[in-house]
Design a protein around this motif. Structure first.
Motif, PDB file in Angstrom:
ATOM      1  N   ASP A  46       0.827  -1.206   0.000  1.00  0.00           N
ATOM      2  CA  ASP A  46       0.000   0.000   0.000  1.00  0.00           C
ATOM      3  C   ASP A  46       0.858   1.253   0.000  1.00  0.00           C
ATOM      4  OD1 ASP A  46      -2.176  -1.566  -0.031  1.00  0.00           O
ATOM      5  OD2 ASP A  46      -2.660  -1.368   2.101  1.00  0.00           O
ATOM      6  N   PHE A  47       1.942   1.201   0.794  1.00  0.00           N
ATOM      7  CA  PHE A  47       2.842   2.344   0.860  1.00  0.00           C
ATOM      8  C   PHE A  47       3.441   2.623  -0.526  1.00  0.00           C
ATOM      9  CE2 PHE A  47       7.229   3.871   1.298  1.00  0.00           C
ATOM     10  CZ  PHE A  47       6.975   5.089   1.916  1.00  0.00           C
ATOM     11  N   LEU A  48       3.918   1.560  -1.188  1.00  0.00           N
ATOM     12  CA  LEU A  48       4.512   1.732  -2.520  1.00  0.00           C
ATOM     13  C   LEU A  48       3.484   2.260  -3.511  1.00  0.00           C
ATOM     14  CD1 LEU A  48       6.738  -1.458  -2.804  1.00  0.00           C
ATOM     15  CD2 LEU A  48       7.526   0.902  -2.684  1.00  0.00           C
ATOM     16  N   ASP A  49       2.269   1.718  -3.449  1.00  0.00           N
ATOM     17  CA  ASP A  49       1.234   2.173  -4.369  1.00  0.00           C
ATOM     18  C   ASP A  49       0.927   3.651  -4.169  1.00  0.00           C
ATOM     19  OD1 ASP A  49       0.954  -0.193  -5.693  1.00  0.00           O
ATOM     20  OD2 ASP A  49      -0.628  -0.958  -4.385  1.00  0.00           O
ATOM     21  N   LYS A  50       1.048   4.092  -2.904  1.00  0.00           N
ATOM     22  CA  LYS A  50       0.772   5.490  -2.593  1.00  0.00           C
ATOM     23  C   LYS A  50       1.873   6.395  -3.136  1.00  0.00           C
ATOM     24  CE  LYS A  50      -1.003   7.489   1.581  1.00  0.00           C
ATOM     25  NZ  LYS A  50      -0.992   7.247   3.034  1.00  0.00           N
ATOM     26  N   GLN A  51       3.115   5.895  -3.063  1.00  0.00           N
ATOM     27  CA  GLN A  51       4.254   6.709  -3.511  1.00  0.00           C
ATOM     28  C   GLN A  51       4.387   6.718  -5.034  1.00  0.00           C
ATOM     29  OE1 GLN A  51       5.707   8.541  -1.239  1.00  0.00           O
ATOM     30  NE2 GLN A  51       4.359   7.477   0.207  1.00  0.00           N
ATOM     31  N   LYS A  52       3.930   5.642  -5.655  1.00  0.00           N
ATOM     32  CA  LYS A  52       4.174   5.439  -7.087  1.00  0.00           C
ATOM     33  C   LYS A  52       3.824   6.640  -7.967  1.00  0.00           C
ATOM     34  CE  LYS A  52       4.263   1.461 -10.117  1.00  0.00           C
ATOM     35  NZ  LYS A  52       3.776   0.114 -10.330  1.00  0.00           N
ATOM     36  N   PRO A  53       2.654   7.262  -7.765  1.00  0.00           N
ATOM     37  CA  PRO A  53       2.293   8.372  -8.656  1.00  0.00           C
ATOM     38  C   PRO A  53       3.343   9.487  -8.695  1.00  0.00           C
ATOM     39  CG  PRO A  53       0.421   7.735  -7.321  1.00  0.00           C
ATOM     40  CD  PRO A  53       1.595   6.956  -6.812  1.00  0.00           C
ATOM     41  N   HIS A  54       4.050   9.695  -7.593  1.00  0.00           N
ATOM     42  CA  HIS A  54       5.063  10.755  -7.583  1.00  0.00           C
ATOM     43  C   HIS A  54       6.165  10.496  -8.599  1.00  0.00           C
ATOM     44  CE1 HIS A  54       3.162  12.444  -4.159  1.00  0.00           C
ATOM     45  NE2 HIS A  54       3.452  11.420  -3.356  1.00  0.00           N
ATOM     46  N   PHE A  55       6.413   9.204  -8.867  1.00  0.00           N
ATOM     47  CA  PHE A  55       7.540   8.863  -9.730  1.00  0.00           C
ATOM     48  C   PHE A  55       7.113   8.648 -11.175  1.00  0.00           C
ATOM     49  CE2 PHE A  55       8.765   7.722  -5.459  1.00  0.00           C
ATOM     50  CZ  PHE A  55      10.067   8.209  -5.387  1.00  0.00           C
ATOM     51  N   GLU A  56       5.807   8.617 -11.406  1.00  0.00           N
ATOM     52  CA  GLU A  56       5.356   8.410 -12.774  1.00  0.00           C
ATOM     53  C   GLU A  56       5.424   9.711 -13.553  1.00  0.00           C
ATOM     54  OE1 GLU A  56       1.674   6.531 -11.939  1.00  0.00           O
ATOM     55  OE2 GLU A  56       2.613   4.556 -11.782  1.00  0.00           O
ATOM     56  N   LYS A  57       5.217   9.621 -14.846  1.00  0.00           N
ATOM     57  CA  LYS A  57       5.315  10.803 -15.698  1.00  0.00           C
ATOM     58  C   LYS A  57       4.427  11.911 -15.174  1.00  0.00           C
ATOM     59  CE  LYS A  57       7.083  10.611 -20.235  1.00  0.00           C
ATOM     60  NZ  LYS A  57       7.184   9.487 -21.139  1.00  0.00           N
ATOM     61  N   GLY A  58       5.008  13.107 -15.000  1.00  0.00           N
ATOM     62  CA  GLY A  58       4.231  14.225 -14.480  1.00  0.00           C
ATOM     63  C   GLY A  58       4.351  14.363 -12.979  1.00  0.00           C
ATOM     64  N   GLY A  59       4.780  13.300 -12.293  1.00  0.00           N
ATOM     65  CA  GLY A  59       4.988  13.388 -10.846  1.00  0.00           C
ATOM     66  C   GLY A  59       6.206  14.225 -10.539  1.00  0.00           C
ATOM     67  N   LYS A  60       6.270  14.739  -9.289  1.00  0.00           N
ATOM     68  CA  LYS A  60       7.375  15.659  -8.996  1.00  0.00           C
ATOM     69  C   LYS A  60       8.711  14.926  -8.863  1.00  0.00           C
ATOM     70  CE  LYS A  60       5.498  15.644  -4.356  1.00  0.00           C
ATOM     71  NZ  LYS A  60       4.863  16.336  -3.294  1.00  0.00           N
ATOM     72  N   LEU A  61       8.675  13.619  -8.622  1.00  0.00           N
ATOM     73  CA  LEU A  61       9.923  12.881  -8.487  1.00  0.00           C
ATOM     74  C   LEU A  61      10.195  12.001  -9.706  1.00  0.00           C
ATOM     75  CD1 LEU A  61       9.549  11.865  -4.756  1.00  0.00           C
ATOM     76  CD2 LEU A  61      11.141  13.540  -5.681  1.00  0.00           C
ATOM     77  N   HIS A  62       9.610  12.364 -10.845  1.00  0.00           N
ATOM     78  CA  HIS A  62       9.736  11.515 -12.032  1.00  0.00           C
ATOM     79  C   HIS A  62      11.195  11.237 -12.391  1.00  0.00           C
ATOM     80  CE1 HIS A  62       8.982   9.599 -15.775  1.00  0.00           C
ATOM     81  NE2 HIS A  62       9.609  10.520 -16.460  1.00  0.00           N
ATOM     82  N   LYS A  63      12.059  12.219 -12.068  1.00  0.00           N
ATOM     83  CA  LYS A  63      13.478  12.052 -12.399  1.00  0.00           C
ATOM     84  C   LYS A  63      14.086  10.827 -11.715  1.00  0.00           C
ATOM     85  CE  LYS A  63      14.832  16.693 -13.637  1.00  0.00           C
ATOM     86  NZ  LYS A  63      15.292  17.966 -13.099  1.00  0.00           N
ATOM     87  N   LEU A  64      13.489  10.405 -10.638  1.00  0.00           N
ATOM     88  CA  LEU A  64      14.053   9.277  -9.903  1.00  0.00           C
ATOM     89  C   LEU A  64      13.290   7.976 -10.166  1.00  0.00           C
ATOM     90  CD1 LEU A  64      14.812  11.027  -6.509  1.00  0.00           C
ATOM     91  CD2 LEU A  64      16.466  10.241  -8.192  1.00  0.00           C
ATOM     92  N   HIS A  65      12.573   7.925 -11.304  1.00  0.00           N
ATOM     93  CA  HIS A  65      11.692   6.766 -11.479  1.00  0.00           C
ATOM     94  C   HIS A  65      12.458   5.455 -11.586  1.00  0.00           C
ATOM     95  CE1 HIS A  65      12.156   5.885 -15.813  1.00  0.00           C
ATOM     96  NE2 HIS A  65      12.604   7.107 -15.823  1.00  0.00           N
TER      97      HIS A  65
END
Lengths: 449, 382
Positions: free
Chosen positions: B6-25
């Motif tokens: 659940d934690f990973l699923d919650k964080q995932k959007p940040h790393f997807e395209k458009g997320g603020k941490l996309h650079k670290l995907h």
């Protein structure tokens, strides 16, 4: 018995859900012919939605070869012509009126007809598309002179239908079909049998054929492997091939004068409650098979077997060339540390999972990829399951870089994507090999025509 | 595990395209797939797939290295106390070994994985698992006394020049771990050869030469017993000394089918043949040692089992593998005996054959092509 070709390379995957040897009649009014089943065909419609058709009425034809027609399996109404993106023709749906009206193509004894007359009958009735050719695995060109015709009477794919059962009692139709085919080639008709499992008299009593016996794991039943072992294709040569039920349909056309698209289809897979055989017609609706007969989990419906079949939705239809439906669970779940845990129940050709100790275990496998796509790292894996005298890895790489000369030199004329299915299954890097091979074959076909 | 998922699923959007941490995907993806096998399903082609993936493959190779690693750790301590003439129990020796070896492993993994992550990130790829193996191989081919900064630059050199410039895992020509070893060998010959580096904090009076070192200076009488060389209670690189531990690893690799038994056996065959040829010639002491001793000295066994079998840099065709392996063993012994500047012929021999592997494959594949062409010609005549 003549000599047996023994094939060592390959892999049998034992799955749960083998069809019980019972044949029931399937009740359905819904059928569809899917133009996308035919490699390299550019369909042009001949009917509109709402038109009335009989069994044998042409629905569409191939723009490139106008004489190749695709006909309706039943009489009824054209219910829908379903198109996809870019107006790609997906399905021509026919709703049966149960009146069983048929077009009369005329009774005839194929022994008294010449090649032109037989070809004409097959083209008109819409049975011609059952005859395909190597190279390229496309519908045969009636103007070609094939050096031989190959019929594989057995299927070694997981949960494959038993052709002995399917042809039982149809000796006359089969022999008539063979008689018709023998007029189409000056070469031999190769009837390939399983040395251990083919017992049906329908096959073993056939006349006018050369019988070849094979034994070995999948893909021994693939016609491509058999051609490679018996009479490999060289550049410029053409071989035709078809399957036992197609021969029956051809035989019945001459015996009855009507199109008889009867198909016996095996309903298989771990998610089927009562796996068995059903007698129906080409292009039957999937729903008729699965109503009240599948488990409740999220499932994938496959027209064909798990290696080479096509994914279809519940409102879909069985493919033109398929004689099997497989239902397995979808695998869209996460697995905690799945790559590191022992994995007692996982299937793998490698011995990196302890399940290799249980040789006869049957598996309930899902569609999970079990890992991410990677560069090609491991070597020697494909070779273990690829019984051709061809270097699979090198050929795949030649296709990836679209080097036409190299593809030709490495033997692309001899293979079809189905021959690479096991390579794809065992591949550590999770490359979609069948897709790549099809791209290569299509490219080659385009370049050569 | 549900909480973690659940934690990973919650964080995932940040790393997807458009997320603020996309650079670290790529980084996120690496950790996520480490914890959970992804939920991807077969979309085209075969609907079922083998349970094996790159992570499983690599972890099996790492497991296969554990016997050599554990023995190496003990031997580092054992050699140290031996040189000081002190007898100790198992744990102090193992403890000293740990003190020496663990930092090397950490440096190798941190530097190597750091670079791998950075490259994957800049290319937008997923992080490849290849370095899980290279990162363990590098410490095992280092002398126990190697300075950590050298491990760091050798690892960096190997990953960048040996692998990433060619396009990353699967594309490299040279084995990365051996590239690291070769880099140190040529850049810092003082620290990588001679008598003083093979024993951690050696007592000055003690010789400390490896068996290959003895042979180079014609001290054939000082060779340890066969038994000592087989068990590995001799000075040398951390993981290479114990032929026994390496055989255990080889059994794991062959048993699981992940390491190529063809290559291993043909390397051994090549080494034995060259050793026997030298026996026949017998021009100097080195040539007269029994051929089998070549297999248990230096890095021969280690190279045959862990280095020559690297599928990316080895020959890819079945026949090519036999030729490739045989030549590695053959040339390794040849270099050892003939070239006093390079005591460890195995490293150079494998690197040389890495370069020639594509050529070997080329000729093997050409033979297949010619056969196919011949079929057509025969047909045309008939």
């Amino acid at each position: 018995m003549s000599t047996v070709t023994k094939i060592k390379k390959g892999l049998n995957i034992n799955l749960i859900g083998e069809a019980e040897k019972i044949i029931a009649d399937l009740k359905t009014d819904h059928y569809a012919i899917k133009p996308i089943d035919f490699n390299g065909v550019f369909p042009k419609m001949l009917v509109k939605e709402g038109d009335h058709v009989k069994a044998g009425t042409p629905l569409f034809f191939d723009k490139k070869h106008e004489y190749i027609k695709f006909t309706s399996p039943v009489s009824g109404k054209v219910k829908e012509i379903k198109r996809g993106p870019k107006r790609l023709l997906l399905e021509v749906k026919i709703e049966s009126d149960n009146k069983d009206e048929k077009i009369d193509f005329g009774l005839a004894d194929p022994k008294t007809l010449d090649k032109e007359a037989i070809t004409e009958k097959l083209l008109e009735s819409g049975l011609w598309p059952m005859i395909r050719q190597r190279p390229y695995s496309v519908i045969a060109n009636p103007k070609d002179e094939p050096k031989a015709i190959f019929i594989s009477t057995f299927d070694t794919a997981p949960l494959a239908p038993d052709n002995d059962l399917i042809v039982h009692g149809n000796g006359e139709a089969f022999q008539t079909g063979i008689d018709a085919l023998s007029k189409l080639t000056s070469g031999k008709i190769h009837l390939n049998l399983d040395a251990d499992a083919t017992h049906s008299k329908v096959f073993t009593n056939s006349k006018g054929v050369q019988m070849n016996y094979f034994s070995g794991p999948h893909p021994t039943g693939n016609v491509g492997v058999q051609i490679n072992k018996i009479d490999p294709i060289n550049k410029g040569e053409t071989v035709w091939y078809l399957y036992p039920q197609d021969v029956l349909s051809i035989g019945r056309l001459f015996l009855s004068g009507h199109l008889d698209p009867t198909r016996i289809i095996a309903l298989t897979g771990s998610e089927v409650l009562r796996p068995q055989y059903y007698r129906t017609k080409i292009g039957a609706s999937l729903e008729a098979f699965t109503t009240n007969n599948v488990t409740k989990v999220k499932k994938r419906y496959i027209s064909g077997n798990v290696l080479t079949g096509k994914k279809i939705e519940l409102d879909g239809y069985v493919g033109f060339y398929h004689t099997q439906i497989t239902v397995i669970p979808e695998g869209n779940y996460y697995e905690f540390l799945g790559w590191a845990l022992p994995g007692m129940k996982k299937f793998s050709m490698s011995k990196s999972f302890p399940s290799f100790l249980f040789k006869n275990r049957k598996y309930r496998l899902d569609t999970n990829l079990h890992g991410g796509e990677r560069a090609l790292v491991m070597t020697g894996q494909y070779e273990k399951v690829f019984p051709f005298d061809i270097y699979p890895m090198q050929l795949i790489k030649a296709i990836m870089v679209e080097d036409i000369d190299l593809m030709e030199q490495l033997g692309i004329y001899e293979v079809d994507e189905e021959d690479f299915a096991l390579c794809e299954v065992v591949d550590t890097s999770k490359t979609n090999i069948q897709e790549i091979v099809r791209r290569g074959i299509d490219l080659m076909h385009k370049e050569m025509s | 595990m549900k909480v973690l998922r659940d934690f990973l699923d919650k964080q995932k959007p940040h790393f997807e395209k458009g997320g603020k941490l996309h650079k670290l995907h790529s980084t996120f993806d690496a950790f996520e797939t480490f914890l959970f096998v992804p939920n991807k399903v077969a979309s085209t082609g075969a609907h079922i797939r083998d349970a094996i993936d790159m992570k499983r493959t690599m972890i099996i190779v790492v497991i296969a290295m554990i016997p050599a690693l554990i023995f190496g750790i003990w031997n580092v301590g054992y050699q140290h106390f031996l040189s000081h003439g002190m007898a100790y129990d198992f744990w102090p020796m193992f403890g000293l070994g740990l003190q020496k070896v663990i930092p090397i492993i950490i440096v190798s993994y941190v530097v190597g994985l750091g670079i791998e992550f950075a490259f994957a990130q800049s290319r937008g790829h997923e992080v490849n698992e290849g370095f899980l193996v290279s990162g363990m191989l590098i410490p095992l081919v280092m002398p126990p006394d190697v300075p950590l900064w050298m491990v760091a630059i050798a690892t960096a050199f190997a990953v960048i020049i040996g692998k990433e410039v060619f396009g990353g895992t699967g594309m490299n020509i040279l084995n990365p771990a051996l590239t690291a070893r070769a880099f140190l060998f040529f850049a810092y010959p003082g620290e990588m050869s001679g008598d003083k580096v093979w024993i951690a904090e050696k007592a000055d009076a003690y010789s400390g030469a490896t068996p290959l070192g003895h042979l180079l200076v014609d001290e054939i009488g000082k060779l340890p017993s066969d038994w000592a060389m087989f068990l590995g209670t001799i000075p040398g690189s951390i993981g290479e000394t114990s032929t026994l531990a390496i055989i255990l690893g080889a059994l794991v690799l062959i048993g699981t089918g992940i390491g190529s038994a063809r290559i291993m056996f043909s390397v051994v065959a090549g080494g034995l043949v060259m050793g026997l040829l030298f026996n026949l010639w017998g021009a100097n002491d080195y040539m007269t040692i029994p051929a089998y001793q070549h297999l248990i000295m230096g890095g021969f066994a280690f190279g045959a089992v862990y280095m020559a079998t690297d599928p990316v840099t080895a020959a890819q065709t079945t026949r090519g593998k036999y030729i490739y392996g045989f030549l590695i063993g053959f040339i390794a012994v040849l270099i050892r005996v003939f070239n006093p500047a390079y005591p460890e012929g195995m490293m150079l021999s494998i690197l040389l054959l890495n370069v020639f592997a594509p050529l070997i494959d080329h000729y093997v594949v050409q033979a297949n092509i010619k056969k196919r062409l011949k079929r057509v010609k025969v047909l045309a005549k008939a």
